[in-house]
Design a protein around this motif. Structure first.
Motif, PDB file in Angstrom:
ATOM      1  N   PHE A   1      -3.555   0.160   6.138  1.00 50.59           N
ATOM      2  CA  PHE A   1      -4.656   0.696   5.492  1.00 50.59           C
ATOM      3  C   PHE A   1      -6.143   0.874   6.212  1.00 50.59           C
ATOM      4  O   PHE A   1      -6.134   0.287   7.319  1.00 50.59           O
ATOM      5  CB  PHE A   1      -4.963   0.061   4.021  1.00 50.59           C
ATOM      6  CG  PHE A   1      -5.083  -1.482   4.053  1.00 50.59           C
ATOM      7  CD1 PHE A   1      -4.111  -2.257   3.636  1.00 50.59           C
ATOM      8  CD2 PHE A   1      -6.075  -2.290   4.562  1.00 50.59           C
ATOM      9  CE1 PHE A   1      -3.856  -3.608   3.596  1.00 50.59           C
ATOM     10  CE2 PHE A   1      -6.218  -3.689   4.615  1.00 50.59           C
ATOM     11  CZ  PHE A   1      -4.967  -4.320   4.131  1.00 50.59           C
TER      12      PHE A   1
ATOM     13  N   ILE B   1     -10.862  -1.359   0.267  1.00 52.72           N
ATOM     14  CA  ILE B   1      -9.749  -0.719   0.788  1.00 52.72           C
ATOM     15  C   ILE B   1     -10.082   0.662   0.558  1.00 52.72           C
ATOM     16  O   ILE B   1     -10.079   0.993  -0.393  1.00 52.72           O
ATOM     17  CB  ILE B   1      -8.450  -0.953   0.533  1.00 52.72           C
ATOM     18  CG1 ILE B   1      -8.029  -2.549   0.985  1.00 52.72           C
ATOM     19  CG2 ILE B   1      -7.251  -0.228   0.916  1.00 52.72           C
ATOM     20  CD1 ILE B   1      -6.772  -2.850   0.381  1.00 52.72           C
TER      21      ILE B   1
ATOM     22  N   ASP C   1      -4.846   3.428   1.386  1.00 57.58           N
ATOM     23  CA  ASP C   1      -3.765   2.445   1.342  1.00 57.58           C
ATOM     24  C   ASP C   1      -2.419   2.964   1.735  1.00 57.58           C
ATOM     25  O   ASP C   1      -2.070   4.159   1.102  1.00 57.58           O
ATOM     26  CB  ASP C   1      -3.625   1.707  -0.032  1.00 57.58           C
ATOM     27  CG  ASP C   1      -2.869   0.261   0.148  1.00 57.58           C
ATOM     28  OD1 ASP C   1      -2.215   0.398   1.252  1.00 57.58           O
ATOM     29  OD2 ASP C   1      -2.640  -0.310  -0.746  1.00 57.58           O
TER      30      ASP C   1
END
Length: 83
Positions: free
Chosen positions: A25, A43, A46
């Protein structure tokens, strides 16, 4: 305990599997230190299909954890690195 900083860092890094070099990611990392934990809210993109498993080799690279009351991945030493 203190929550992680709400203002997210601008700089993104690629988190890659050390076994097969697959990108797991893109992560908004703050600071210069080693990758120990990844907060899920940071994040950016991903690439994994299931949590904590590399999509290419099936290697377990992290554990699900609650750090400072926030969901995060606790990286297993030597299983994932940043680029």
């Amino acid at each position: 305990m203190a929550k992680p900083n709400s203002k997210q860092p601008v700089k993104t890094v690629d988190v890659i599997c050390t076994k097969c070099k697959t990108v797991l990611f893109k992560y908004r990392k703050g600071g210069k230190g080693a990758l120990v934990k990844c907060f899920k809210e940071r994040i950016a993109k991903d690439f994994t299909t299931s949590e904590c498993l590399c999509p290419n080799c099936g290697n377990t690279f992290a554990r699900d954890a609650l750090i400072r009351g926030t969901p995060a991945y606790k990286i297993i030493g030597g299983k994932a690195t940043i680029k």
